[in-house]
Design an enzyme around this catalytic site. Structure first.
Site, PDB file in Angstrom:
ATOM      1  CE1 TYR A 207      55.140   3.234  97.303  1.00 41.57           C
ATOM      2  CE2 TYR A 207      54.560   0.916  97.442  1.00 41.57           C
ATOM      3  CZ  TYR A 207      54.458   2.138  96.808  1.00 41.57           C
ATOM      4  OH  TYR A 207      53.679   2.259  95.695  1.00 41.57           O
TER       5      TYR A 207
ATOM      6  CE  LYS B 298      47.826  -3.048  92.662  1.00 35.02           C
ATOM      7  NZ  LYS B 298      47.519  -1.625  92.595  1.00 35.02           N
TER       8      LYS B 298
ATOM      9  CE1 TYR C 145      50.054   5.017  94.860  1.00 38.61           C
ATOM     10  CE2 TYR C 145      48.860   3.184  93.885  1.00 38.61           C
ATOM     11  CZ  TYR C 145      50.041   3.836  94.141  1.00 38.61           C
ATOM     12  OH  TYR C 145      51.220   3.317  93.674  1.00 38.61           O
TER      13      TYR C 145
ATOM     14  CG  ASP D 136      43.044   3.530  88.669  1.00 42.38           C
ATOM     15  OD1 ASP D 136      43.085   2.312  88.431  1.00 42.38           O
ATOM     16  OD2 ASP D 136      43.984   4.162  89.188  1.00 42.38           O
TER      17      ASP D 136
HETATM   18  C1  LIG Z   1      48.176  -0.373  92.179  1.00 40.34           C
HETATM   19  C2  LIG Z   1      47.392   0.704  91.580  1.00 40.34           C
HETATM   20  C3  LIG Z   1      47.928   1.521  90.571  1.00 40.34           C
HETATM   21  C4  LIG Z   1      49.359   1.391  90.097  1.00 40.34           C
HETATM   22  O1  LIG Z   1      49.629   0.163  89.511  1.00 40.34           O
HETATM   23  P1  LIG Z   1      51.160  -0.326  89.376  1.00 40.34           P
HETATM   24  O2  LIG Z   1      51.059  -1.588  88.594  1.00 40.34           O
HETATM   25  O3  LIG Z   1      51.660  -0.528  90.765  1.00 40.34           O
HETATM   26  O4  LIG Z   1      51.893   0.733  88.656  1.00 40.34           O
HETATM   27  C5  LIG Z   1      47.110   2.502  90.034  1.00 40.34           C
HETATM   28  N1  LIG Z   1      45.835   2.654  90.428  1.00 40.34           N
HETATM   29  C6  LIG Z   1      45.284   1.890  91.393  1.00 40.34           C
HETATM   30  C7  LIG Z   1      43.860   2.098  91.778  1.00 40.34           C
HETATM   31  C8  LIG Z   1      46.043   0.890  91.999  1.00 40.34           C
HETATM   32  O5  LIG Z   1      45.512   0.158  92.985  1.00 40.34           O
END
Ligand SMILES: *Cc1c(COP(=O)(O)O)cnc(C)c1O
Length: 419
Positions: free
Chosen positions: A16, A267, A144, A238
């Protein structure tokens, strides 16, 4: 003696970042607990937990030991045709702690890929059932879901980092979250008209993270769950950001008492040590892929699927959740954030202050110079990465009261004097 850092980074392309103008990254040599140690021996108190991953702080000895043991035994084998205990055990443990019959675990290596797998799963679910009209997803403004192209296409096209690619990506429906009377009416009437072309709804439950740390209530999630039910749509939550305690419960969907059809995790899954992600499906989703035909199988298989080192780290991280009082710590952090960020409300330029679980947010009307702001925080001895008009904290759950106070004080002091 010159170090690697002295040469700058002629070969590295940073995330970024406008490489022409971005200030040099800070050279880091080690981490411990909630501290980041710089090459010049300065220590920064970490407010980010490395993009929300290091929930137990850095270098937790139990995770380090598990990774070391696994490295000696077997770092990795391909997951096609071979299985190993760390993966089988982790899948069982995830199924046990996830709500309802979210019992079928597909491993991958990053959050974005876990989202790709979820989207593919939902599309093929309908194809396997002989329904070819459900080809679009419904997602929400402020969302996102990752940086790969499929995940970008369900992220907010205006606000997000992906506005540039509008018109190139597959077109899905991105509408406002049903959070008040008008947006709820719009959401309901959208589904009334278009539900037949929708494969599923994807949402970050309770908090839209990278889209601006925007919170919504459990009732919003319940409304969406009910609507998905009514129109026979798959609900994908998600929880890549919210999973593993960040919002106060182990998973955000628990706070709303809902069970999605598919959930994505990453994460904090390995406690911030190794890349790993999971897409977990309910039994009715899994069963849609069972037949006598190879063509109804889920056609996905990352090279590093279920990496044994990462699975060992994730199992160790789940041990720690059982052994140490993480959710109680999140509740304490939440209290302290609420108290100590409250004074920011009265600062000029501050639009909103909000806290949920171990997430503390100070939203500014605008931030003119993000790089200057970041620099001020480093001078105060803290590591924060404000974005857009947001200054926020997502510390490790193990952070001491003193370190957390250092972070909140730095935010107040810097914002008080920042034009
Ligand atoms: C960080 C994130 C992603 C993407 O994960 P990466 O490991 O960076 O590919 C997808 N969804 C959410 C809600 C996130 O916070």
């Amino acid at each position: 003696m010159p170090t690697w850092f002295d040469e700058g980074y002629p070969h590295i392309w940073l995330p970024y970042a406008q490489m022409k103008t971005t200030p040099p990254s800070l050279p880091v040599t080690s981490t411990r607990g909630t501290r980041i140690v710089l090459a010049d021996s300065r220590e920064l108190v970490d407010g980010m937990a490395s993009w929300w991953t290091a929930c137990h702080g850095y270098n937790h000895p139990h995770i380090t030991a598990a990774i070391t043991r696994q490295a000696e035994l077997m770092p990795h084998v391909m997951f096609g045709g071979l299985a190993h205990e760390p993966a089988l055990k982790l899948a069982k443990r995830l199924a046990d702690i996830l709500p309802g019959d979210l019992d079928h675990v597909f491993f991958s290596d990053s959050g974005s890929v876990a989202v790709e797998v979820a989207l593919k799963m939902a599309m093929q679910y309908w194809l396997n059932k002989g329904v070819s009209t459900r080809r679009r997803f419904l997602s929400f403004k402020g969302a996102y879901h990752g940086d790969t192209t499929g995940a970008m296409a369900v992220s907010d096209p205006e606000e997000g980092m992906h506005a540039l690619f509008k018109g190139i990506l597959p077109e899905h429906h991105v509408i406002a979250l049903p959070r008040d009377e008008a947006s709820t009416a719009a959401f309901d009437s959208f589904l009334k008209m278009r539900a037949g072309e929708v494969a599923g709804i994807i949402i970050e439950p309770l908090v839209q993270g990278a889209g601006g740390m925007l919170f919504h209530t459990p009732e919003v999630l319940q409304h969406i769950r009910d609507a998905a039910h009514r129109y026979n749509l798959l609900l994908i939550t998600d929880e890549i950001f919210t999973g593993f305690g960040r919002t106060g419960s182990m998973f955000a969907c628990e706070a709303a008492g809902i069970t999605p059809d598919i959930i994505t995790l990453s994460k904090a899954l390995t406690g911030g040590t190794l890349p790993l992600a999971a897409t977990v499906a309910r039994t009715h989703v899994f069963e849609a892929f069972l037949s006598g035909e190879d063509s109804s199988a889920l056609m996905h298989g990352p090279t590093f699927m279920a990496n044994a080192l990462a699975c060992a780290a994730a199992n160790a991280s789940l041990d720690i959740f059982e052994l140490e009082p993480r959710l109680a710590q999140v509740a304490e952090i939440s209290k302290q954030l609420t108290e100590e960020l409250a004074p920011c409300r009265d600062l000029p330029g501050v639009k909103d202050v909000r806290v949920l679980g171990a997430i503390g947010v100070v939203e500014m009307k605008k931030i003119d110079d993000l790089n200057a702001l970041k620099q001020r925080f480093v001078e105060k001895g803290v590591w924060l990465r404000p974005f857009g008009n947001i200054v926020y904290l997502t510390p490790a759950f193990t952070i001491s009261e003193d370190d957390l106070e250092t972070l909140t004080t730095a935010i107040y002091d810097v914002l008080r004097t920042h034009p």
